[in-house]
Design a protein around this motif. Structure first.
Motif, short mmCIF file in Angstrom:
data_model
loop_
_atom_site.label_atom_id
_atom_site.label_comp_id
_atom_site.label_asym_id
_atom_site.label_seq_id
_atom_site.Cartn_x
_atom_site.Cartn_y
_atom_site.Cartn_z
N PHE A 223 1.14 63.14 38.72
CA PHE A 223 1.11 63.10 40.21
C PHE A 223 1.78 62.05 40.82
N LYS A 224 2.33 62.00 41.93
CA LYS A 224 2.67 60.95 42.71
C LYS A 224 1.76 60.23 43.52
N GLU A 226 1.77 58.25 45.87
CA GLU A 226 2.21 58.27 47.54
C GLU A 226 1.42 59.57 48.13
N HIS A 227 1.11 60.55 47.06
CA HIS A 227 0.76 62.04 47.77
C HIS A 227 -0.68 62.21 47.65
N THR A 228 -1.58 60.88 47.03
CA THR A 228 -3.01 60.84 47.06
C THR A 228 -3.35 60.48 48.20
N GLU A 229 -4.43 61.31 48.72
CA GLU A 229 -5.22 61.31 50.05
C GLU A 229 -6.84 61.32 49.78
N MET A 246 -5.81 63.69 44.37
CA MET A 246 -4.33 63.69 44.14
C MET A 246 -3.74 65.03 44.52
N HIS A 247 -2.26 65.22 44.70
CA HIS A 247 -1.74 66.49 45.23
C HIS A 247 -0.31 66.59 44.50
N GLN A 248 -0.10 67.90 44.16
CA GLN A 248 1.31 68.26 43.91
C GLN A 248 1.32 69.72 43.95
N SER A 310 -0.35 74.80 45.53
CA SER A 310 -0.47 73.57 45.86
C SER A 310 -1.92 72.98 45.29
N TYR A 312 -4.79 70.41 44.51
CA TYR A 312 -5.37 69.17 44.71
C TYR A 312 -6.64 68.79 43.64
N GLU A 367 -3.29 58.86 38.67
CA GLU A 367 -1.89 59.49 38.79
C GLU A 367 -0.85 59.29 37.77
#
Length: 420
Positions: A223-224, A226-229, A246-248, A310, A312, A367
């Motif tokens: 996981f990147k 910068e995509h974690t929110e 985390m998200h991808q 998608s 999460y 990540e």
């Protein structure tokens, strides 16, 4: 993504019985329960294969018992390490005590010989520790004995050869010094992750057996960061917490089990390890955890298919600490904890018993991953929006080793913000 698992099993406080004296796949993947060993492990894989159904049965039976005792708490433990530690203890057990241990580990002694069990665990430990597996997984055992307690040479030789046992003399009359020695050993073997394991040692302790496992793996598809929110995680109907999610977007092994009302996503580590992430529908967790058996895992494996989703998935660090003496007794391992214990194969005297079993485990998920991992480069996405799978309520996480078909870890994450 990098996921790190640390686990300690402690057979704590082996005491002398009263009045005694001390003596010395699919998609070109290999699935759980489908053996596909490395070529140089051919003979070892055959020995390991005999243990597969029994180790899996033990893993899920133990999970059910732990889940009943802690219905609304995070769970994380290592079944393969518990079973290997008790198999090693069986080397020193005799008569009914030995039979109860092996049958409690779900072995049918009319179908498999004790020698085959020990050979299977020996090869299992060797294969899991092989650096060619692509993950870092270290397993081992140690025995700490008072100077007056002399173990039999045969027990030490067999335990060292089969279970990588190390033996140390310990001054249990000085509890502080003994605790420091054992805790330092465990901390070193787990790379500093398990500290101060032993506290308030029973003054009657004459021997301690320990077993540890350390696991570290990198996701194939990290996981990147910068995509974690920060997003909401619904612990229960009344409790919501904020967690870093985390998200991808990508193609993942996916299956929806209609009977158990749960979504299954499989993520691979580089090397031989794989993870099943299982998200039950609301209100279905209890049904799932009490129904889970190895045949269900196999059914999921058989029906997984690649799907663009998608995904999460929360970052979390949790640990579990369990006093499982009563749990194991419910599973048939009884005499070893009583004055009826026969551990005469360890020291030549039957006047020993196990007073307590403590299991500790921890998992860190974030990540980080290997930049050189296959499949991490940008993927071609469909223009239409993929379905969203968000692990934002209690879920299960099962970690398997594909080459040995071993259940390395079982976890239930109820609240990712609770660390222990």
């Amino acid at each position: 993504m990098k996921s790190v698992f640390y686990k300690i099993l402690l057979l704590a406080g082996i005491h002398t019985v009263a009045h005694s004296q001390l003596f010395t796949d699919h998609n070109n993947r290999h699935e759980p329960n489908e053996p596909k060993p490395h070529m140089h492990h051919g003979g070892e894989a055959v020995a390991c294969l005999k243990l597969v159904p029994n180790n899996a049965d033990f893993a899920f039976e133990l999970f059910k018992e732990v889940a009943l005792e802690a219905p609304n708490e995070n769970i994380f433990f290592s079944p393969v390490s518990i079973s290997s530690a008790f198999a090693m203890l069986a080397l020193g057990a005799r008569s009914t005590t030995q039979t109860q241990i092996l049958e409690g580990l779900t072995f049918n002694l009319t179908e498999i010989q004790e020698k085959e069990i020990h050979e299977g665990f020996h090869n299992l430990i060797h294969m899991l520790s092989d650096p060619e597996n692509g993950v870092q997984l270290n397993m081992g055992n140690a025995i700490f004995l008072t100077e007056k307690l002399k173990p039999l040479k045969k027990f030490l030789d067999d335990a060292e050869a089969l279970y990588q046992l190390e033996a140390f003399t310990t001054d249990f009359k000085n509890p502080t010094e003994a605790e420091e020695q054992i805790n330092d050993y465990i901390e070193r073997k787990t790379y500093g992750k398990i500290k101060n394991l032993i506290k308030d040692m029973d003054p009657q302790t004459v021997m301690i057996l320990t077993s540890f496992v350390f696991f570290k793996g990198n996701w194939e598809k990290p996981f990147k960061p910068e995509h974690t929110e920060e997003r909401e995680f619904f612990v229960d109907a009344k409790t919501t917490v904020k967690v870093p999610m985390m998200h991808q977007i990508g193609r993942f092994d996916f299956y929806f089990d209609k009977e158990l009302s749960c979504t299954v996503v499989r993520l691979h580590y580089n090397g031989s390890a794989t993870a099943f992430l299982v998200l039950p529908a609301e209100g279905k967790m209890k049904q799932l955890e009490q129904t889970l058996v190895k045949e269900i895992i196999q059914e999921w494996s058989d029906h997984l298919f690649q799907r663009l989703v998608s995904l999460y998935f929360p970052k979390f660090s949790i640990s579990g600490s369990y006093e499982i003496t009563k749990t194991l007794s419910k599973m048939g391992i009884v005499d070893v904890f009583t004055d009826h214990a026969d551990l005469s194969g360890i020291t030549g005297t039957s006047e020993l018993k196990v007073s307590k079993v403590v299991h500790k485990a921890a998992v860190d998920v974030d990540e980080r991953g290997s930049e050189a991992a296959a499949g991490t480069a940008g993927e071609i996405m469909q223009l239409s929006l993929p379905p969203i799978i968000e692990f934002n309520r209690p879920f299960l996480m099962l970690i398997f080793d594909r080459d040995t078909n071993s259940t390395l870890f079982i976890g239930k994450i109820v609240n990712p913000t609770v660390t222990s």
